[in-house]
Design a protein around this motif. Structure first.
Motif, PDB file in Angstrom:
ATOM      1  N   ALA A  41      22.581  25.306 -21.181  1.00  0.00           N
ATOM      2  CA  ALA A  41      21.205  25.612 -20.766  1.00  0.00           C
ATOM      3  C   ALA A  41      21.081  25.523 -19.247  1.00  0.00           C
ATOM      4  N   LYS A  42      21.730  24.510 -18.644  1.00  0.00           N
ATOM      5  CA  LYS A  42      21.699  24.371 -17.189  1.00  0.00           C
ATOM      6  C   LYS A  42      22.433  25.538 -16.529  1.00  0.00           C
ATOM      7  N   LEU A  43      23.600  25.929 -17.061  1.00  0.00           N
ATOM      8  CA  LEU A  43      24.343  27.069 -16.518  1.00  0.00           C
ATOM      9  C   LEU A  43      23.534  28.353 -16.635  1.00  0.00           C
ATOM     10  N   PHE A  44      22.867  28.542 -17.776  1.00  0.00           N
ATOM     11  CA  PHE A  44      22.032  29.731 -17.969  1.00  0.00           C
ATOM     12  C   PHE A  44      20.903  29.760 -16.946  1.00  0.00           C
ATOM     13  N   SER A  45      20.283  28.611 -16.715  1.00  0.00           N
ATOM     14  CA  SER A  45      19.191  28.538 -15.741  1.00  0.00           C
ATOM     15  C   SER A  45      19.709  28.865 -14.333  1.00  0.00           C
ATOM     16  N   LEU A  47      22.378  30.673 -13.623  1.00  0.00           N
ATOM     17  CA  LEU A  47      22.721  32.095 -13.615  1.00  0.00           C
ATOM     18  C   LEU A  47      21.473  32.952 -13.458  1.00  0.00           C
ATOM     19  N   LYS A  48      20.421  32.597 -14.155  1.00  0.00           N
ATOM     20  CA  LYS A  48      19.160  33.336 -14.065  1.00  0.00           C
ATOM     21  C   LYS A  48      18.612  33.305 -12.631  1.00  0.00           C
ATOM     22  N   GLN A  49      18.687  32.142 -11.992  1.00  0.00           N
ATOM     23  CA  GLN A  49      18.209  32.018 -10.616  1.00  0.00           C
ATOM     24  C   GLN A  49      19.092  32.828  -9.671  1.00  0.00           C
ATOM     25  N   THR A  50      20.407  32.803  -9.887  1.00  0.00           N
ATOM     26  CA  THR A  50      21.329  33.573  -9.043  1.00  0.00           C
ATOM     27  C   THR A  50      21.060  35.071  -9.180  1.00  0.00           C
ATOM     28  N   LEU A  51      20.826  35.532 -10.407  1.00  0.00           N
ATOM     29  CA  LEU A  51      20.517  36.950 -10.624  1.00  0.00           C
ATOM     30  C   LEU A  51      19.215  37.348  -9.937  1.00  0.00           C
ATOM     31  N   GLN A  52      18.235  36.464  -9.985  1.00  0.00           N
ATOM     32  CA  GLN A  52      16.957  36.762  -9.320  1.00  0.00           C
ATOM     33  C   GLN A  52      17.162  36.861  -7.803  1.00  0.00           C
ATOM     34  N   GLU A  53      17.964  35.957  -7.241  1.00  0.00           N
ATOM     35  CA  GLU A  53      18.247  36.004  -5.807  1.00  0.00           C
ATOM     36  C   GLU A  53      19.026  37.272  -5.455  1.00  0.00           C
ATOM     37  N   LEU A  54      19.946  37.671  -6.334  1.00  0.00           N
ATOM     38  CA  LEU A  54      20.704  38.899  -6.112  1.00  0.00           C
ATOM     39  C   LEU A  54      19.784  40.117  -6.131  1.00  0.00           C
ATOM     40  N   ARG A  55      18.864  40.169  -7.076  1.00  0.00           N
ATOM     41  CA  ARG A  55      17.895  41.289  -7.134  1.00  0.00           C
ATOM     42  C   ARG A  55      17.058  41.348  -5.865  1.00  0.00           C
ATOM     43  N   GLN A  56      16.634  40.180  -5.375  1.00  0.00           N
ATOM     44  CA  GLN A  56      15.836  40.145  -4.152  1.00  0.00           C
ATOM     45  C   GLN A  56      16.657  40.650  -2.963  1.00  0.00           C
ATOM     46  N   ALA A  57      17.923  40.239  -2.908  1.00  0.00           N
ATOM     47  CA  ALA A  57      18.792  40.709  -1.822  1.00  0.00           C
ATOM     48  C   ALA A  57      18.998  42.221  -1.922  1.00  0.00           C
ATOM     49  N   GLN A  58      19.198  42.736  -3.139  1.00  0.00           N
ATOM     50  CA  GLN A  58      19.359  44.180  -3.325  1.00  0.00           C
ATOM     51  C   GLN A  58      18.091  44.924  -2.915  1.00  0.00           C
ATOM     52  N   ASP A  59      16.940  44.390  -3.298  1.00  0.00           N
ATOM     53  CA  ASP A  59      15.670  45.023  -2.917  1.00  0.00           C
ATOM     54  C   ASP A  59      15.528  45.078  -1.398  1.00  0.00           C
ATOM     55  N   GLN A  60      15.937  44.010  -0.712  1.00  0.00           N
ATOM     56  CA  GLN A  60      15.851  43.990   0.744  1.00  0.00           C
ATOM     57  C   GLN A  60      16.790  45.027   1.357  1.00  0.00           C
ATOM     58  N   ILE A  61      17.991  45.156   0.769  1.00  0.00           N
ATOM     59  CA  ILE A  61      18.947  46.146   1.280  1.00  0.00           C
ATOM     60  C   ILE A  61      18.406  47.556   1.063  1.00  0.00           C
ATOM     61  N   VAL A  62      17.853  47.813  -0.118  1.00  0.00           N
ATOM     62  CA  VAL A  62      17.286  49.137  -0.416  1.00  0.00           C
ATOM     63  C   VAL A  62      16.133  49.435   0.541  1.00  0.00           C
ATOM     64  N   GLN A  63      15.280  48.455   0.775  1.00  0.00           N
ATOM     65  CA  GLN A  63      14.147  48.650   1.681  1.00  0.00           C
ATOM     66  C   GLN A  63      14.628  48.946   3.099  1.00  0.00           C
ATOM     67  N   ALA A  64      15.646  48.210   3.544  1.00  0.00           N
ATOM     68  CA  ALA A  64      16.193  48.440   4.881  1.00  0.00           C
ATOM     69  C   ALA A  64      16.799  49.845   4.970  1.00  0.00           C
ATOM     70  N   GLU A  65      17.466  50.279   3.912  1.00  0.00           N
ATOM     71  CA  GLU A  65      18.073  51.615   3.900  1.00  0.00           C
ATOM     72  C   GLU A  65      16.993  52.697   3.916  1.00  0.00           C
ATOM     73  N   LYS A  66      15.904  52.461   3.180  1.00  0.00           N
ATOM     74  CA  LYS A  66      14.791  53.421   3.194  1.00  0.00           C
ATOM     75  C   LYS A  66      14.205  53.532   4.600  1.00  0.00           C
ATOM     76  N   LEU A  67      14.026  52.393   5.254  1.00  0.00           N
ATOM     77  CA  LEU A  67      13.483  52.412   6.615  1.00  0.00           C
ATOM     78  C   LEU A  67      14.420  53.135   7.569  1.00  0.00           C
ATOM     79  N   ARG A  68      15.730  52.919   7.421  1.00  0.00           N
ATOM     80  CA  ARG A  68      16.703  53.610   8.269  1.00  0.00           C
ATOM     81  C   ARG A  68      16.627  55.118   8.045  1.00  0.00           C
TER      82      ARG A  68
END
Length: 189
Positions: A41-45, A47-68
């Motif tokens: 349960a702790k590992l799942f939690s 992993l879930k937090q890591t995936l959320q951070e990864l999605r946020q990082a991807q969103d930031q990269i996509v946004q930066a690419e759109k601005l470029r």
């Protein structure tokens, strides 16, 4: 075996020595399974937090690419408008400078060039406005490459010919247009 303590399993019996060896094995197995469940349960939690951070990082990269990409598009649009304005301004200055020496036909031709450049600018605006919703259902029209070549030579003449003549340099543009030049289809708005 794990070194970390996750909790304590407290089991009581009203009888003295109420648990035999078999009961202790079952309870030990149960405690081990509970420990694994808590760790998973702790590992799942995590992993879930890591995936959320990864999605946020991807969103930031996509946004930066759109601005470029938007910056590049804005630069291209600015370049297109600069060209349109240079043609308009060059022809207006030429007409004003030589107004008393030009024939009505030469003035009319200069005004046609200015008109075409203005239409080109309006077309750039239309393409920008259409940018968010690309249309694929547009009709196509044929263009004569001969006419395009003539227009380009005429539109750019104030830069390559008239400015050179003021410096005493003679430039003549000779075009050899063929009858069999292909026509290309472009979208009709």
């Amino acid at each position: 075996m794990r070194e970390q303590v996750f909790g304590v399993l407290n089991i009581e019996s009203e009888e003295l020595n109420g648990f035999d060896e078999e009961d202790l094995k079952v309870l030990s197995s149960f405690a081990s399974q509970m420990s694994i469940s808590i760790e998973n349960a702790k590992l799942f939690s995590d992993l879930k937090q890591t995936l959320q951070e990864l999605r946020q990082a991807q969103d930031q990269i996509v946004q930066a690419e759109k601005l470029r990409a938007m910056g590049e598009m804005a630069s291209g649009v600015a370049h297109d408008f600069n060209n349109v304005l240079a043609v308009v301004l060059g022809n207006i200055q030429l007409l004003l400078h030589q107004l008393d020496r030009l024939s009505p036909e030469e003035i009319r031709e200069g005004l046609k060039i200015i008109e075409q450049s203005s239409k080109d600018g309006a077309e750039t605006i239309r393409r920008i406005q259409e940018f968010t919703g690309l249309r694929r259902d547009r009709e196509f029209i044929s263009l004569s490459l001969n006419e395009i070549i003539k227009e380009v030579a005429s539109i750019t003449q104030p830069r390559w010919k008239d400015q050179a003549q003021r410096k005493g340099i003679q430039i003549e543009c000779i075009t050899q247009l063929g009858m069999s030049l292909w026509s290309w289809g472009i979208p009709l708005s």
